[in-house]
Design a protein around this motif. Structure first.
Motif, PDB file in Angstrom:
ATOM      1  N   THR A 199       0.823  -1.205   0.000  1.00 30.06           N
ATOM      2  CA  THR A 199       0.000   0.000   0.000  1.00 30.06           C
ATOM      3  C   THR A 199       0.859   1.257   0.000  1.00 30.06           C
ATOM      4  OG1 THR A 199      -1.800  -1.134   1.150  1.00 30.06           O
ATOM      5  CG2 THR A 199      -1.781   1.270   1.254  1.00 30.06           C
ATOM      6  N   PHE A 200       1.919   1.263   0.811  1.00 27.19           N
ATOM      7  CA  PHE A 200       2.762   2.450   0.919  1.00 27.19           C
ATOM      8  C   PHE A 200       3.910   2.453  -0.098  1.00 27.19           C
ATOM      9  CE2 PHE A 200       0.778   2.214   5.126  1.00 27.19           C
ATOM     10  CZ  PHE A 200       0.369   3.529   5.292  1.00 27.19           C
ATOM     11  N   TYR A 201       4.341   1.269  -0.530  1.00 29.71           N
ATOM     12  CA  TYR A 201       5.457   1.187  -1.489  1.00 29.71           C
ATOM     13  C   TYR A 201       5.091   0.222  -2.614  1.00 29.71           C
ATOM     14  CZ  TYR A 201       7.950   3.330   2.390  1.00 29.71           C
ATOM     15  OH  TYR A 201       8.344   4.168   3.413  1.00 29.71           O
ATOM     16  N   PRO A 202       4.175   0.633  -3.504  1.00 32.97           N
ATOM     17  CA  PRO A 202       3.766  -0.258  -4.607  1.00 32.97           C
ATOM     18  C   PRO A 202       4.709  -0.181  -5.805  1.00 32.97           C
ATOM     19  CG  PRO A 202       2.446   1.729  -4.652  1.00 32.97           C
ATOM     20  CD  PRO A 202       3.399   1.887  -3.486  1.00 32.97           C
ATOM     21  N   GLY A 203       5.995  -0.400  -5.557  1.00 30.92           N
ATOM     22  CA  GLY A 203       6.974  -0.357  -6.631  1.00 30.92           C
ATOM     23  C   GLY A 203       7.154  -1.715  -7.278  1.00 30.92           C
ATOM     24  N   TRP A 204       7.951  -1.705  -8.362  1.00 33.01           N
ATOM     25  CA  TRP A 204       8.182  -2.947  -9.089  1.00 33.01           C
ATOM     26  C   TRP A 204       8.956  -3.961  -8.258  1.00 33.01           C
ATOM     27  CZ3 TRP A 204       5.547  -4.398 -13.080  1.00 33.01           C
ATOM     28  CH2 TRP A 204       5.032  -3.473 -13.972  1.00 33.01           C
ATOM     29  N   VAL A 205       9.908  -3.511  -7.483  1.00 34.12           N
ATOM     30  CA  VAL A 205      10.726  -4.448  -6.704  1.00 34.12           C
ATOM     31  C   VAL A 205       9.906  -5.135  -5.611  1.00 34.12           C
ATOM     32  CG1 VAL A 205      12.782  -4.688  -5.268  1.00 34.12           C
ATOM     33  CG2 VAL A 205      12.838  -3.193  -7.256  1.00 34.12           C
ATOM     34  N   ALA A 209       5.648 -11.543  -5.482  1.00 33.96           N
ATOM     35  CA  ALA A 209       5.299 -12.553  -6.487  1.00 33.96           C
ATOM     36  C   ALA A 209       6.190 -13.786  -6.369  1.00 33.96           C
ATOM     37  CB  ALA A 209       5.407 -11.942  -7.888  1.00 33.96           C
ATOM     38  N   ILE A 210       7.479 -13.565  -6.106  1.00 32.26           N
ATOM     39  CA  ILE A 210       8.396 -14.705  -5.924  1.00 32.26           C
ATOM     40  C   ILE A 210       8.005 -15.496  -4.676  1.00 32.26           C
ATOM     41  CG2 ILE A 210      10.781 -15.322  -5.423  1.00 32.26           C
ATOM     42  CD1 ILE A 210      11.646 -12.965  -7.146  1.00 32.26           C
ATOM     43  N   LEU A 211       7.650 -14.798  -3.597  1.00 38.75           N
ATOM     44  CA  LEU A 211       7.208 -15.490  -2.376  1.00 38.75           C
ATOM     45  C   LEU A 211       5.972 -16.344  -2.650  1.00 38.75           C
ATOM     46  CD1 LEU A 211       7.635 -12.814   0.449  1.00 38.75           C
ATOM     47  CD2 LEU A 211       8.927 -14.932   0.160  1.00 38.75           C
ATOM     48  N   CYS A 223      10.998  -8.880   2.342  1.00 42.22           N
ATOM     49  CA  CYS A 223      10.357  -7.564   2.193  1.00 42.22           C
ATOM     50  C   CYS A 223      11.328  -6.437   2.524  1.00 42.22           C
ATOM     51  CB  CYS A 223       9.125  -7.486   3.088  1.00 42.22           C
ATOM     52  SG  CYS A 223       7.771  -8.583   2.590  1.00 42.22           S
ATOM     53  N   ALA A 224      12.181  -6.635   3.527  1.00 42.60           N
ATOM     54  CA  ALA A 224      13.151  -5.596   3.872  1.00 42.60           C
ATOM     55  C   ALA A 224      14.165  -5.390   2.759  1.00 42.60           C
ATOM     56  CB  ALA A 224      13.856  -5.968   5.179  1.00 42.60           C
ATOM     57  N   VAL A 225      14.652  -6.474   2.171  1.00 46.28           N
ATOM     58  CA  VAL A 225      15.600  -6.350   1.057  1.00 46.28           C
ATOM     59  C   VAL A 225      14.934  -5.667  -0.137  1.00 46.28           C
ATOM     60  CG1 VAL A 225      16.966  -7.649  -0.603  1.00 46.28           C
ATOM     61  CG2 VAL A 225      16.988  -8.311   1.808  1.00 46.28           C
ATOM     62  N   VAL A 256      16.093  -2.048  -1.721  1.00 43.68           N
ATOM     63  CA  VAL A 256      16.440  -1.871  -3.133  1.00 43.68           C
ATOM     64  C   VAL A 256      15.551  -0.813  -3.770  1.00 43.68           C
ATOM     65  CG1 VAL A 256      16.509  -3.021  -5.372  1.00 43.68           C
ATOM     66  CG2 VAL A 256      17.346  -4.202  -3.337  1.00 43.68           C
ATOM     67  N   GLU A 257      14.277  -0.816  -3.428  1.00 50.43           N
ATOM     68  CA  GLU A 257      13.344   0.149  -4.004  1.00 50.43           C
ATOM     69  C   GLU A 257      13.679   1.583  -3.585  1.00 50.43           C
ATOM     70  OE1 GLU A 257       9.999   1.430  -6.207  1.00 50.43           O
ATOM     71  OE2 GLU A 257      10.942  -0.552  -6.106  1.00 50.43           O
ATOM     72  N   LEU A 258      14.150   1.773  -2.342  1.00 50.76           N
ATOM     73  CA  LEU A 258      14.374   3.128  -1.837  1.00 50.76           C
ATOM     74  C   LEU A 258      15.793   3.642  -2.055  1.00 50.76           C
ATOM     75  CD1 LEU A 258      12.417   2.959   1.552  1.00 50.76           C
ATOM     76  CD2 LEU A 258      11.649   3.891  -0.640  1.00 50.76           C
ATOM     77  N   THR A 259      16.735   2.741  -2.289  1.00 47.13           N
ATOM     78  CA  THR A 259      18.139   3.189  -2.394  1.00 47.13           C
ATOM     79  C   THR A 259      18.730   2.944  -3.770  1.00 47.13           C
ATOM     80  OG1 THR A 259      18.897   1.052  -1.522  1.00 47.13           O
ATOM     81  CG2 THR A 259      18.525   2.846   0.060  1.00 47.13           C
ATOM     82  N   VAL A 260      18.704   1.722  -4.234  1.00 43.43           N
ATOM     83  CA  VAL A 260      19.385   1.380  -5.488  1.00 43.43           C
ATOM     84  C   VAL A 260      18.681   1.993  -6.684  1.00 43.43           C
ATOM     85  CG1 VAL A 260      20.150  -0.505  -6.964  1.00 43.43           C
ATOM     86  CG2 VAL A 260      20.275  -0.736  -4.471  1.00 43.43           C
ATOM     87  N   LEU A 261      17.373   1.837  -6.774  1.00 38.96           N
ATOM     88  CA  LEU A 261      16.656   2.335  -7.951  1.00 38.96           C
ATOM     89  C   LEU A 261      16.695   3.859  -8.084  1.00 38.96           C
ATOM     90  CD1 LEU A 261      13.554  -0.002  -8.228  1.00 38.96           C
ATOM     91  CD2 LEU A 261      15.733  -0.119  -9.408  1.00 38.96           C
ATOM     92  N   PRO A 262      16.475   4.644  -6.998  1.00 39.91           N
ATOM     93  CA  PRO A 262      16.601   6.094  -7.171  1.00 39.91           C
ATOM     94  C   PRO A 262      18.005   6.528  -7.591  1.00 39.91           C
ATOM     95  CG  PRO A 262      15.365   5.602  -5.192  1.00 39.91           C
ATOM     96  CD  PRO A 262      15.942   4.305  -5.682  1.00 39.91           C
ATOM     97  N   THR A 263      19.047   5.849  -7.093  1.00 36.89           N
ATOM     98  CA  THR A 263      20.416   6.190  -7.492  1.00 36.89           C
ATOM     99  C   THR A 263      20.642   5.895  -8.965  1.00 36.89           C
ATOM    100  OG1 THR A 263      21.145   5.695  -5.238  1.00 36.89           O
ATOM    101  CG2 THR A 263      22.819   5.811  -6.944  1.00 36.89           C
TER     102      THR A 263
END
Length: 278
Positions: free
Chosen positions: A42-48, A54-56, A260-262, A266-273
């Motif tokens: 709900t709060f982070y509906p990103g692709w990652v 989906a993998i889970l 979920c933490a990983v 990735v969604e908040l750090t790697v992708l924006p960079t």
């Protein structure tokens, strides 16, 4: 024999037979995992995060030996609606932009539509996994155990748990009854009405008859269920069964939290960079 291929119906609230690790998980653990993943998406509906969930779901379905036959047949009109939605979303434009000769097309709206569609499919799969691996009788004790901290506030947790359990039990039965009623209606001979007003009156009369029959069947099923509950000691016995998490449930919590933490990191750090560099 009809040439049309028979469609597979939706199989929900009926556990797939088997004894696997996913089946043996506590029902309360599954509800908490679904609630936690729902809050995350709900709060982070990103692709990652969507891909991680989906993998889970795919791994859990593999471990639970869920057959492909439980998946319903997707009607053609749904594919048409998805294609129409994707086409109209493309008109919204937005980055990224691709150039086809002298024409520039923004794919931002299309990507947002695909992301929302993928999110919906993942959430439906998550709920279906709980339905396919959880016995309905385990829901009420789990809900009562999860709501135990609310009892000092005089909140009727046990009554809520019983209501949820009875609703989940009645839903598959009512679906079967309505399917029988609909099949019986289709077997009735249809009158050929020339005038549109006569056809409208006939459809309205058939709809009223079908609703009356459905209400009668629902009341009969409710009366039978009430008699069965009374014979087994009352509604309190539904949520009185002992229900608590085991060691495997804590392992499942840990796996879901780590994944979920990983994904969130990735969604908040790697992708924006990466986006800033490009």
């Amino acid at each position: 024999m009809s040439a049309r291929k028979q469609r597979r119906q939706v199989v929900l609230l009926r556990p797939v037979p088997g004894r696997t690790v996913i089946h043996d998980l506590w029902a309360g653990a599954k509800l908490l995992i679904v609630a936690g993943i729902g809050v995350l998406l709900t709060f982070y509906p990103g692709w990652v995060p969507i891909a991680a969930v989906a993998i889970l779901v795919a791994v859990a379905a593999r471990m639970a030996h869920i057959p492909r036959g439980v998946l319903p047949t997707i009607p053609r009109w749904l594919w048409f609606l998805l294609a129409l939605g994707a086409l109209t979303a493309t008109f919204a434009g937005g980055s990224p932009v691709i150039a086809l000769g002298s024409v520039e097309i923004g794919l931002g709206g299309l990507l947002n539509f695909l992301r929302i569609t993928a999110l919906s499919i993942v959430l439906l799969g998550l709920g279906a996994m709980v339905s396919w691996t959880t016995n309905v009788a385990e829901i009420a004790p789990a809900v009562a155990a999860l709501g135990r901290p609310l009892r000092p506030l005089r909140i009727p947790v046990d009554d809520w748990a019983v209501a949820v359990s009875l609703a989940l039990r009645a839903f598959p039965m009512l679906i079967d009854e309505f399917s029988v009623l609909y099949a019986a209606r289709r077997l009735r001979p249809q009158d050929v009405d020339v005038h549109r007003r006569a056809r409208g009156r006939r459809w309205a009369a058939e709809l009223i008859d079908l609703l009356a029959a459905a209400i009668t069947v629902a009341l009969r099923r409710a009366d039978e269920m009430g008699d069965a509950i009374t014979a087994r000691g009352g509604a309190g016995q539904i949520s009185a069964a002992p229900s608590r998490p085991a060691r495997r449930d804590w392992v499942a919590f840990a796996v879901v939290i780590v994944v979920c933490a990983v994904a969130l990191a990735v969604e908040l750090t790697v992708l924006p960079t990466s986006a800033a560099r490009s």
